[in-house]
Design an enzyme around this catalytic site. Structure first.
Site, PDB file in Angstrom:
ATOM      1  CB  THR A 195      -0.914   0.069   1.235  1.00 32.97           C
ATOM      2  OG1 THR A 195      -0.128   0.400   2.391  1.00 32.97           O
ATOM      3  CG2 THR A 195      -1.654  -1.231   1.462  1.00 32.97           C
ATOM      4  CG  ASP A 196       1.081   5.843  -1.428  1.00 34.75           C
ATOM      5  OD1 ASP A 196       2.109   6.108  -0.773  1.00 34.75           O
ATOM      6  OD2 ASP A 196       0.778   6.450  -2.474  1.00 34.75           O
ATOM      7  CD1 TRP A 197       5.752   5.699   3.904  1.00 29.57           C
ATOM      8  CD2 TRP A 197       5.085   4.187   2.398  1.00 29.57           C
ATOM      9  NE1 TRP A 197       6.806   4.820   3.667  1.00 29.57           N
ATOM     10  CE2 TRP A 197       6.413   3.888   2.748  1.00 29.57           C
ATOM     11  CE3 TRP A 197       4.448   3.351   1.495  1.00 29.57           C
ATOM     12  CZ2 TRP A 197       7.127   2.816   2.227  1.00 29.57           C
ATOM     13  CZ3 TRP A 197       5.146   2.267   0.948  1.00 29.57           C
ATOM     14  CH2 TRP A 197       6.467   2.010   1.315  1.00 29.57           C
TER      15      TRP A 197
END
Length: 625
Positions: A330-332
Site C-alpha cells: 500500500t501507499d504510506w
C-alpha cells in the site's frame, strides 16, 4: 561486491560458505545458497513465528543518523527508531529518508543489517528509497540529489523520449543505490499526467500512455535487470491503477483530494503502463490513495474506497484479471495518522474512515495487499490471526512473496556493503557528467524569436543560441555558471545583451497538513509580480524565460514579453546554459500540454490526455536550436 563483516558467516562441513542466521551451527535449507529460492522460502516459512511473519508485512520509514551509528538514533515523536523497528518489532523493510555521506550511510546500513542478523532467524533488511537523483525535495515523494549524480526529473526523461538514456540512468542509479546498501526503489511512477494541476506530475513520464510504457520498461531494465539477482534494485511501480485523474487536480495524500474520477471513460488508458510492466515483470506494485468515484468494471460498480482497500481493484483486477503474482504494498499511512515537523496528516483511509485500526488492516489484507506502507503495527496482524479473523495461511501467501524478493536479491547470503568504497562508487565524474548532459538535452525550446523590446535593437537572427561573450543579466543564474559557459555577467539590464529569467511553475502555498507545503497544487497562473518583472526587463533587453515545469504552467502572460522560452524539468544553471549556448543540443519535447488559461484547465476532463482546448503549446511540441 560487499564484504563479509558479520560474525554469522560460517562454512559447512563440505566447504560451502553460509550465514548461520539462526545460530544453530548448521546450514539449514534456507541458509544454503545453492538451493532454489522457492525451496529456501518454504523452509523458512515453516520456521517463522507469527510475529516474524507479521513484521515482514510492514514497510515503514526511518532516517539514518548523521554519524552513521545506530546508537545515535533519535526517532521522531510517535515513531520507532530503526534499531527498534528491526530488533523489537521485527520489521525488515525500511524506507530510508535522510542519508549522510556515502561512507557513513554504508556504516549505518551495515549496523542495521548486523542488528537484523541477531533476530531469531536473521531476516535481512531491505532498504528502499523514494527517488533521490534529481531536484525535487519532498519527504513524501522524492529527495534532492546530494550524494548521487543529478538527472532531470522523469518528466525530463520523457521530454527526451530516449529509452536507452532511461536505461543508462537507471543502471547508474542502481550502482549508486547498491553502493550504500539500498536494494529497493519505490519507483518508477508510471501514472499518466492527464490533470494539469496534479502535484505528482514531476515524477511521471508525462501524459502519453505509449511513451510512459516504453520508458517504464527501460527503467525496469536498468534497475532490476532481466531477473532480480545480487546486483539488482527491486522496483515498486506506482500508483495502480493510475493516480493521474484526480478531481480538480488535488492530491490524494490530503482529505480534500480523496476522489479520483473518470468523466472521459479513460480508466483502461491509465492501466496501460501497468499492463506492460506486469507483462515484463516487476517485483512490486503500489496502489494509490485515491477513491474511485462512479467507476464500473465489467458492469459492476466499484466500491468507493481507496485503492489499497479495494478488493475489486487489487484481488479482482490486478491479481486475477491482469495475472500479477508479485508483491503489492500500500501507499504510506493508510491506517494511522502521521506527524512530522509539527504538522499532522490523518490516515489516508478514504471511504473507510469509520473503521477501527484493526478493521482497516483486515480490509487491506482482504483486498489482496501484502504489505502496509508507512505503518509499524505488526501486533495488529498478530491479533487478527489469533482472533481467527485472518488465517495464517493467508498471511503465508504474502510472506512467501516478500521473502522471495529478499532471497532473489541475495540479501540472505550477504547484505553488507563495503564502507571504504561507498564514496568511490557514488557521484563518479562520469555519472555526474551523464546526468548534467541529460538535463541539458531535456531542455525544451518553445520560442526563439528575434531580439525585441523598447530599449533593444532588433536582431535579424533568433536570440538563441547565445554566442560566446554575450553579456547576460540574471538574478537567478550564478556568475560562476555564466563564466563556465563563456558568457559575461552584466550587473544590470541596461548593460546586457540578454536577460535570463528562471521561473518555476506557479502553485498555491498550503501548510495545514504534514507534507502539504511540498506538494505544488492549485492555480497554474503566475502572480502579478512575476509578470510585471518580465515585462519590465523586456522594455530594456531581450528576455529568455526558463520555466521549470514540475507540472504545466500558464505561460500566456509571459509569452509576449519573451524573446525566447525554454522549459526545463530539473536542470542546474550549468545544464541550462549548455542548452542555451548550443554546447549540448536541447532536444526536449513537451511531455504534456501547456494550457493557455486556467479556465481551460478547469473545463478539461482529468482522465483524458491532451483535453485542454486551445492549448498555448501542445504535448510533443519543441523547437530545434
Amino acid at each position: 561486491m560487499s564484504v563479509a563483516i558479520g560474525d554469522e558467516f560460517k562454512q559447512s562441513p563440505d566447504g560451502v560458505p553460509f550465514r548461520d542466521l539462526n545460530g544453530n551451527g548448521v546450514m539449514d535449507p534456507y541458509e544454503d545458497p545453492r538451493r532454489p529460492v522457492q525451496e529456501r522460502v518454504e523452509d523458512l516459512i515453516g520456521r517463522l513465528s507469527l510475529e516474524e511473519k507479521a513484521g515482514l508485512m510492514f514497510h515503514t520509514m526511518a532516517s539514518a543518523t548523521e554519524s552513521g551509528s545506530l546508537d545515535d538514533d533519535a526517532p521522531r515523536a510517535g515513531r520507532s527508531g530503526a534499531a527498534e523497528l528491526v530488533g523489537d518489532k521485527l520489521i525488515n523493510h525500511i524506507n530510508v529518508h535522510f542519508l549522510p555521506e556515502p561512507r557513513l550511510a554504508a556504516k549505518w546500513v551495515n549496523e542495521l543489517q548486523r542488528r537484523a542478523a541477531d533476530t531469531p532467524h536473521g531476516i535481512p533488511v531491505t532498504l528502499s528509497t523514494d527517488p533521490r537523483h534529481s531536484f525535487a525535495e519532498n519527504w513524501g515523494a522524492s529527495f534532492t540529489a546530494i550524494h548521487f549524480s543529478a538527472w532531470p526529473e522523469p518528466l525530463g526523461m520523457a521530454a527526451i523520449g530516449d529509452e536507452e538514456l532511461v536505461r543508462e540512468f537507471a543502471g547508474i542509479a542502481r550502482k549508486e543505490y547498491t553502493a550504500v546498501g539500498i536494494r529497493a526503489a519505490l519507483h518508477p511512477t508510471i501514472d499518466l499526467a492527464t490533470e494539469p494541476r496534479w502535484a505528482r506530475q514531476y515524477g511521471t513520464f508525462g501524459q502519453d500512455a505509449g511513451l510512459v510504457s516504453r520508458l517504464a520498461l527501460a527503467y525496469l531494465d536498468g534497475f532490476e535487470g532481466e531477473a532480480l539477482d545480487g546486483g539488482s534494485v527491486a522496483c515498486m511501480a506506482k500508483h495502480f491503477p493510475g493516480g493521474g485523474p484526480q478531481l480538480n487536480g488535488e492530491d490524494a495524500h490530503f482529505p480534500y483530494g480523496r476522489e479520483q474520477v473518470y468523466p472521459g471513460g479513460m480508466f483502461d488508458y491509465h492501466l496501460e503502463p501497468f499492463r506492460r510492466a506486469i507483462s515484463r515483470g516487476v517485483s512490486a506494485i503500489m496502489p494509490y490513495y485515491g477513491m474511485p468515484m462512479g467507476l464500473e468494471l465489467d458492469g459492476e460498480p466499484v466500491e468507493e474506497v481507496g485503492f489499497g482497500y479495494n478488493r475489486q481493484i487489487i484481488q479482482g483486477l490486478l491479481r486475477e484479471k491482469l495475472g500479477y503474482t508479485g508483491v503489492v504494498c500500500t501507499d504510506w499511512g493508510l491506517v494511522t495518522e502521521s506527524r512530522l515537523h509539527g504538522r499532522q496528516l490523518p490516515p489516508r483511509a478514504w471511504g473507510v474512515e469509520h473503521l477501527s485500526v484493526e478493521d482497516r488492516v483486515l480490509k487491506i489484507i482482504d483486498a489482496g495487499c501484502d504489505q502496509l506502507g508507512g505503518e509499524e503495527c505488526p501486533e495488529v496482524v498478530v491479533d487478527l490471526v489469533r482472533q481467527g479473523r485472518v488465517s495464517e495461511e493467508r498471511i503465508d501467501e504474502s510472506v512467501r512473496r516478500l521473502l522471495s524478493v529478499k532471497f532473489q536479491l541475495g540479501l540472505f547470503d550477504d547484505p553488507y556493503v563495503d564502507e571504504s568504497m561507498a564514496a568511490q562508487r557514488t557521484a563518479l565524474p562520469e555519472f555526474v557528467h551523464a546526468g548534467t548532459r541529460a538535463q541539458a538535452r531535456s531542455v525544451t525550446l518553445l520560442k526563439n524569436s528575434a531580439a525585441h523590446g523598447g530599449g533593444a535593437v532588433s536582431a535579424p537572427r533568433p536570440i538563441l543560441p547565445l554566442r560566446p561573450g554575450t553579456r547576460v543579466f540574471s538574478r537567478e543564474v550564478s556568475p560562476e555558471a555564466l563564466a563556465l559557459a563563456g558568457l559575461k555577467r552584466a550587473v544590470n539590464a541596461e548593460g546586457a545583451d540578454v536577460a535570463i529569467v528562471r521561473v518555476s511553475a506557479p502553485f498555491d502555498f498550503r501548510d495545514q497538513y504534514m507534507l502539504e507545503s511540498s506538494f505544488h497544487a492549485g492555480s497554474l497562473e503566475f502572480d502579478a509580480e512575476t509578470i510585471k518583472t518580465v515585462g519590465w526587463l523586456a522594455e530594456a533587453v531581450p528576455v529568455v524565460v526558463v520555466a521549470h515545469l514540475d507540472r504545466p504552467a500558464v505561460l500566456t502572460p509571459l509569452e509576449p514579453h519573451s524573446a525566447a522560452i525554454a522549459a526545463v524539468y530539473g536542470a542546474s544553471d550549468a545544464a541550462v546554459l549548455q542548452a542555451l549556448t548550443g554546447a549540448v543540443r536541447p532536444e526536449g519535447r513537451l511531455p504534456f500540454q501547456l494550457p493557455r488559461s486556467e479556465a481551460s484547465v478547469i473545463a478539461s476532463r482529468p482522465d483524458v490526455p491532451g483535453d485542454v482546448e486551445d492549448a498555448l503549446y501542445e504535448c510533443g511540441y519543441g523547437m530545434e536550436l
